[in-house]
Design an enzyme around this catalytic site. Structure first.
Site, PDB file in Angstrom:
ATOM      1  N   ASP A  33       2.837   6.231  -5.138  1.00 50.18           N
ATOM      2  CA  ASP A  33       3.091   7.477  -4.410  1.00 50.18           C
ATOM      3  C   ASP A  33       4.310   8.223  -4.953  1.00 50.18           C
ATOM      4  O   ASP A  33       5.232   7.612  -5.512  1.00 50.18           O
ATOM      5  CB  ASP A  33       3.357   7.178  -2.932  1.00 50.18           C
ATOM      6  N   HIS A 172       5.846   2.870  -5.243  1.00 51.40           N
ATOM      7  CA  HIS A 172       6.313   4.254  -5.381  1.00 51.40           C
ATOM      8  C   HIS A 172       6.788   4.548  -6.795  1.00 51.40           C
ATOM      9  O   HIS A 172       7.408   3.698  -7.441  1.00 51.40           O
ATOM     10  CB  HIS A 172       7.437   4.553  -4.372  1.00 51.40           C
TER      11      HIS A 172
HETATM   12 ZN   LIG Z   1       5.312   9.402  -0.177  1.00 56.40          ZN
END
Ligand SMILES: [Zn+2]
Length: 202
Positions: A33, A172
């Protein structure tokens, strides 16, 4: 813990959301992400090539605008992309007009039928509305790599402890998670490969 793996009773409140993939096979879905990110994405793409894994990147529209070459590189290397908002502002979903404008901006930049709300948060009716436009994806395991107070070894342990058949796993591609993700992702993948897991995109 509830943070790393949300219990089924809560998942049932949002039946239209994809939490987990195929439970009948030893398959994992790695998701990344918040990119693209110039200090992280090139390393991540090379590392995934080395590991021979295709993942799914939930990109922030603003970052795609800032680094279009990285966005195209993600696709060129065979990964999938999904929408993760134009901005990643906390509480954006509370302001309907701003939320709709944000959705329109990111849709103009990222061509995909996958959507993951920033911070995983929407109102219930927004979850419903977005799921009519997209396949709304949350996760089975969140590694908490975004928390710089957690040791990288702990992030790796979270990933390996909670992953199971069909897990959609969140890492992430961002500045604050770089140290943890760089350490944990390749080590967790080595462990999962030993356990016989395959990796697929969503
Ligand atoms: Zn995010």
């Amino acid at each position: 813990m509830w943070i790393e793996q949300i219990p089924d009773c809560l998942r049932r409140l949002l039946p239209q959301v994809l939490w987990r993939g195929d439970k009948t096979r030893k398959v994992l879905y790695l998701t990344f992400d918040d990119g693209p990110f110039d200090e992280g994405t090139p390393w991540l793409l090379d590392e995934l090539d080395r590991l021979q894994i295709k993942g799914t990147f939930f990109c922030i529209g603003k970052n795609v605008e800032a680094h279009p070459e990285l966005y195209h590189e993600i696709i060129a290397r065979g990964h999938r992309v999904g929408l993760h908002g134009y901005e990643h502002r906390r509480g954006l979903y509370k302001d309907e007009a701003a939320f709709e404008a944000d959705c329109a901006c990111v849709a103009a930049l990222i061509d995909s039928d996958l959507y993951r709300p920033p911070h995983g948060k929407l109102k219930r009716k927004q979850f419903k509305a977005m799921s009519q436009r997209y396949r709304v994806v949350l996760w089975d395991v969140i590694t908490r790599d975004y928390n710089p107070k957690l040791a990288p070894e702990k992030v790796c342990r979270i990933a390996t402890r909670y992953a199971r058949n069909g897990s959609i796993i969140v890492f992430h591609d961002s500045a604050k998670s770089m140290r943890n993700m760089r350490y944990a992702m390749p080590r967790a993948v080595a462990y999962w490969k030993e356990q016989g897991y395959q990796f697929e995109t969503l």
